[in-house]
Design a protein around this motif. Structure first.
Motif, PDB file in Angstrom:
ATOM      1  N   LEU A  45       0.856  -1.179   0.000  1.00 20.72           N
ATOM      2  CA  LEU A  45       0.000   0.000   0.000  1.00 20.72           C
ATOM      3  C   LEU A  45       0.896   1.234   0.000  1.00 20.72           C
ATOM      4  CD1 LEU A  45      -2.638  -1.070   2.691  1.00 20.72           C
ATOM      5  CD2 LEU A  45      -2.930  -1.090   0.206  1.00 20.72           C
ATOM      6  N   PRO A  46       0.412   2.376  -0.476  1.00 18.50           N
ATOM      7  CA  PRO A  46       1.276   3.556  -0.605  1.00 18.50           C
ATOM      8  C   PRO A  46       2.009   3.954   0.672  1.00 18.50           C
ATOM      9  CG  PRO A  46      -0.769   3.920  -1.790  1.00 18.50           C
ATOM     10  CD  PRO A  46      -0.930   2.613  -1.041  1.00 18.50           C
ATOM     11  N   ARG A  47       1.380   3.783   1.833  1.00 17.76           N
ATOM     12  CA  ARG A  47       2.019   4.178   3.095  1.00 17.76           C
ATOM     13  C   ARG A  47       2.246   2.987   4.023  1.00 17.76           C
ATOM     14  NH1 ARG A  47      -1.219   8.932   2.186  1.00 17.76           N
ATOM     15  NH2 ARG A  47      -3.012   7.867   3.097  1.00 17.76           N
ATOM     16  N   LEU A  48       2.351   1.803   3.435  1.00 18.63           N
ATOM     17  CA  LEU A  48       2.566   0.609   4.251  1.00 18.63           C
ATOM     18  C   LEU A  48       3.718  -0.212   3.699  1.00 18.63           C
ATOM     19  CD1 LEU A  48       1.695  -1.335   6.548  1.00 18.63           C
ATOM     20  CD2 LEU A  48       0.188  -2.441   4.874  1.00 18.63           C
ATOM     21  N   ASN A  49       4.735  -0.411   4.519  1.00 18.26           N
ATOM     22  CA  ASN A  49       5.819  -1.338   4.202  1.00 18.26           C
ATOM     23  C   ASN A  49       5.580  -2.637   4.958  1.00 18.26           C
ATOM     24  OD1 ASN A  49       7.188   0.661   2.703  1.00 18.26           O
ATOM     25  ND2 ASN A  49       8.119   1.474   4.571  1.00 18.26           N
ATOM     26  N   LEU A  50       5.795  -3.758   4.281  1.00 14.01           N
ATOM     27  CA  LEU A  50       5.646  -5.064   4.912  1.00 14.01           C
ATOM     28  C   LEU A  50       6.977  -5.800   4.845  1.00 14.01           C
ATOM     29  CD1 LEU A  50       4.028  -7.378   6.176  1.00 14.01           C
ATOM     30  CD2 LEU A  50       3.372  -8.081   3.862  1.00 14.01           C
ATOM     31  N   ILE A  51       7.502  -6.119   6.018  1.00 15.24           N
ATOM     32  CA  ILE A  51       8.742  -6.892   6.126  1.00 15.24           C
ATOM     33  C   ILE A  51       8.395  -8.227   6.761  1.00 15.24           C
ATOM     34  CG2 ILE A  51      11.039  -6.987   7.152  1.00 15.24           C
ATOM     35  CD1 ILE A  51      11.029  -3.912   7.162  1.00 15.24           C
ATOM     36  N   SER A  52       8.762  -9.311   6.100  1.00 10.43           N
ATOM     37  CA  SER A  52       8.415 -10.646   6.592  1.00 10.43           C
ATOM     38  C   SER A  52       9.665 -11.502   6.709  1.00 10.43           C
ATOM     39  CB  SER A  52       7.425 -11.337   5.633  1.00 10.43           C
ATOM     40  OG  SER A  52       6.223 -10.615   5.535  1.00 10.43           O
ATOM     41  N   GLY A  53       9.771 -12.206   7.824  1.00 11.51           N
ATOM     42  CA  GLY A  53      10.847 -13.165   8.007  1.00 11.51           C
ATOM     43  C   GLY A  53      10.352 -14.571   7.732  1.00 11.51           C
TER      44      GLY A  53
END
Length: 283
Positions: free
Chosen positions: A128-136
């Motif tokens: 999303l434009p203002r959402l970063n998703l970091i996944s391990g």
């Protein structure tokens, strides 16, 4: 600000709370959501999109047996039994190695050096434009989740608002996720198992010195035992989500409550305000 969302047991709705909180906040500000449940990450199901990946490695020892004289000092030093020195060889068990590096330091012949070993990956996406998703993602069969969680948190280290979705339980991966957070949301359900494991989770947060608030999910109106526990331990119930078939159906389709029913956004904005209060920030 860093917020951890945890639960003493699985299946309480911890990821649902994390996903909806991140989505709601991303409507007005930049948010980074970190999936620290590296054995079973699933936030990408709610926020699909292209992602880049980077390996997570840990150092493991390699013994040069052309130099080694099998003195046994490294094996005596290793408290995890990863090195066993025999008369004519050194046995190494990588599943037991904690990558402390001590064996390389104590070897009198300098016969041990370290090489990187992959234990998982970290992915980075902007769904999303203002959402970063970091996944391990922990590699299958690998027992060491903590280095992957640490790498995922490091990837978000420079961001101003971070939400970490912890794995269920109270073991080392949860401790690593909570470490350094400003506030913790503990998600529970009004069942005997839910209350028992909430007590364990509260103890972990207390020992780490992290202020915690309680979210009761799937409430059927019979929450008195949980409410009494919270009152006796000075804990605030900062949100109650009802046991509702429509909410369950939205989640099971991989959608978000706050997207499908926007009236819930106000409740999640209020949840964030209460987290800021827990952390001692001015609202």
């Amino acid at each position: 600000m860093k917020i951890a969302i945890a639960s003493g047991k699985g299946g309480t709705g911890k990821t649902m709370v994390a996903a909806n909180l991140a989505f709601t906040l991303s409507l007005t500000c930049q948010v980074t959501l970190v999936d620290c449940d590296v054995e079973e990450p699933n936030l990408h199901l709610f926020f699909p999109g292209p992602a880049t990946a980077a390996d997570v490695t840990v150092p493991i020892p390699i013994v040069d047996e052309k130099i080694c004289d099998y003195c046994g000092i490294c094996g005596e030093f290793c408290q995890y039994g990863a090195l066993t020195v025999l008369r004519d060889r050194v046995l190494f068990f990588p599943e037991l190695c904690h990558s402390c590096g001590g064996c390389t330091l104590v070897c009198p012949k300098s016969a041990i050096h370290e090489v990187p070993k992959r234990v998982g990956i970290v992915t980075y996406a902007t769904p999303l434009p203002r959402l970063n998703l970091i996944s391990g993602y922990l590699d299958t069969g690998n027992p060491f989740a903590v280095p992957v969680i640490k790498a995922a948190k490091t990837a978000a280290a420079g961001d101003s608002l971070v939400i970490c979705d912890a794995s269920p339980g109270t073991s080392c991966p949860v401790v690593e996720t909570l470490d350094g957070c400003d506030a913790c949301i503990l998600v529970t359900e009004s069942t005997p198992f839910g209350l028992h494991d909430l007590q364990l989770a509260v103890d972990v947060a207390d020992r780490l010195g992290i202020p915690a608030g309680i979210v009761i999910n799937r409430s059927d109106g019979r929450d008195q035992a949980t409410l009494d526990f919270c009152t006796n331990h000075g804990l605030d119930v900062i949100m109650t989500i009802p046991f509702d078939r429509e909410i369950a159906a939205i989640q099971s389709r991989g959608n978000l409550l706050c997207r499908m029913r926007p009236e819930w956004q106000k409740a999640f904005f209020a949840l964030f305000a209460k987290c800021r209060t827990l952390a001692g920030e001015d609202v």
